[in-house]
Design a protein around this motif. Structure first.
Motif, mmCIF file in Angstrom:
data_model
loop_
_atom_site.group_PDB
_atom_site.id
_atom_site.type_symbol
_atom_site.label_atom_id
_atom_site.label_comp_id
_atom_site.label_asym_id
_atom_site.label_seq_id
_atom_site.Cartn_x
_atom_site.Cartn_y
_atom_site.Cartn_z
ATOM 1 N N GLY A 198 34.864 34.462 50.942
ATOM 2 C CA GLY A 198 35.368 35.600 50.176
ATOM 3 C C GLY A 198 36.392 36.406 50.936
ATOM 4 O O GLY A 198 36.228 36.681 52.122
ATOM 5 N N ASN A 234 39.305 50.475 50.468
ATOM 6 C CA ASN A 234 38.798 50.226 49.121
ATOM 7 C C ASN A 234 39.268 51.312 48.155
ATOM 8 O O ASN A 234 39.646 51.020 47.016
ATOM 9 C CB ASN A 234 37.267 50.125 49.134
ATOM 10 C CG ASN A 234 36.735 49.457 47.890
ATOM 11 O OD1 ASN A 234 37.352 48.556 47.332
ATOM 12 N ND2 ASN A 234 35.588 49.902 47.437
ATOM 13 N N PRO A 247 40.651 40.796 47.343
ATOM 14 C CA PRO A 247 41.671 40.347 46.378
ATOM 15 C C PRO A 247 43.077 40.793 46.782
ATOM 16 O O PRO A 247 43.282 41.935 47.169
ATOM 17 C CB PRO A 247 41.236 41.021 45.068
ATOM 18 C CG PRO A 247 39.764 41.229 45.236
ATOM 19 C CD PRO A 247 39.559 41.526 46.700
ATOM 20 N N LYS A 294 35.359 44.599 46.354
ATOM 21 C CA LYS A 294 35.398 43.286 45.713
ATOM 22 C C LYS A 294 35.883 42.202 46.674
ATOM 23 O O LYS A 294 36.665 42.482 47.566
ATOM 24 C CB LYS A 294 36.389 43.323 44.530
ATOM 25 C CG LYS A 294 35.967 44.197 43.377
ATOM 26 C CD LYS A 294 36.903 43.926 42.193
ATOM 27 C CE LYS A 294 36.761 44.975 41.105
ATOM 28 N NZ LYS A 294 37.681 46.107 41.301
ATOM 29 N N THR A 295 35.427 40.982 46.417
ATOM 30 C CA THR A 295 35.986 39.833 47.140
ATOM 31 C C THR A 295 36.269 38.757 46.099
ATOM 32 O O THR A 295 35.750 38.816 44.974
ATOM 33 C CB THR A 295 35.022 39.264 48.204
ATOM 34 O OG1 THR A 295 33.801 38.911 47.565
ATOM 35 C CG2 THR A 295 34.777 40.248 49.335
ATOM 36 N N GLU A 296 37.094 37.814 46.472
ATOM 37 C CA GLU A 296 37.371 36.699 45.555
ATOM 38 C C GLU A 296 37.364 35.401 46.316
ATOM 39 O O GLU A 296 37.482 35.389 47.538
ATOM 40 C CB GLU A 296 38.704 36.924 44.831
ATOM 41 C CG GLU A 296 39.900 37.024 45.762
ATOM 42 C CD GLU A 296 41.206 37.278 45.002
ATOM 43 O OE1 GLU A 296 41.172 37.744 43.853
ATOM 44 O OE2 GLU A 296 42.269 37.000 45.591
#
Length: 101
Positions: free
Chosen positions: A36, A13, A39, A99-101
């Motif tokens: 998720g 990260n 990114p 973060k996840t997307e």
């Protein structure tokens, strides 16, 4: 067997937040990544890795990701044996706090 390179979720990260361009490969199943992904990660399920070796470049290092870090470790062993540079994300998505997307 040479030592497998690893990176933990915190280190990964930090690198991403610093803007490093990394080659991330998520080897989880389709239903898992639907919840998720990190990114920028490419999704190639573990079972499809052998058929997708053409997508890997021996000059790049790939960070392998799964749910807990065990499937990605198997993928790392397999790719390392084929001469690819890989690093396993220990702890997997269970420990991912970024973060996840």
């Amino acid at each position: 067997m040479s030592q497998m390179a690893v990176i933990n979720t915190y280190e990964l990260n930090e690198k991403l937040e610093a803007g490093e361009k990394l080659e991330l490969v998520d080897v989880r199943e389709h239903d898992e990544v639907a919840m998720g992904m990190i990114p920028g990660a490419k999704h190639i399920p573990m079972g499809e890795i052998p058929a997708n070796l053409a997508h890997f470049d021996k000059d790049k290092e790939y960070i392998m990701i799964c749910r807990s870090g065990s499937r990605s470790a198997y993928v790392c062993e397999f790719l390392q044996a084929q001469g690819y540079k890989v690093r396993n994300m220990t702890g997997g998505m269970l420990e991912w706090r970024g973060k996840t997307e």
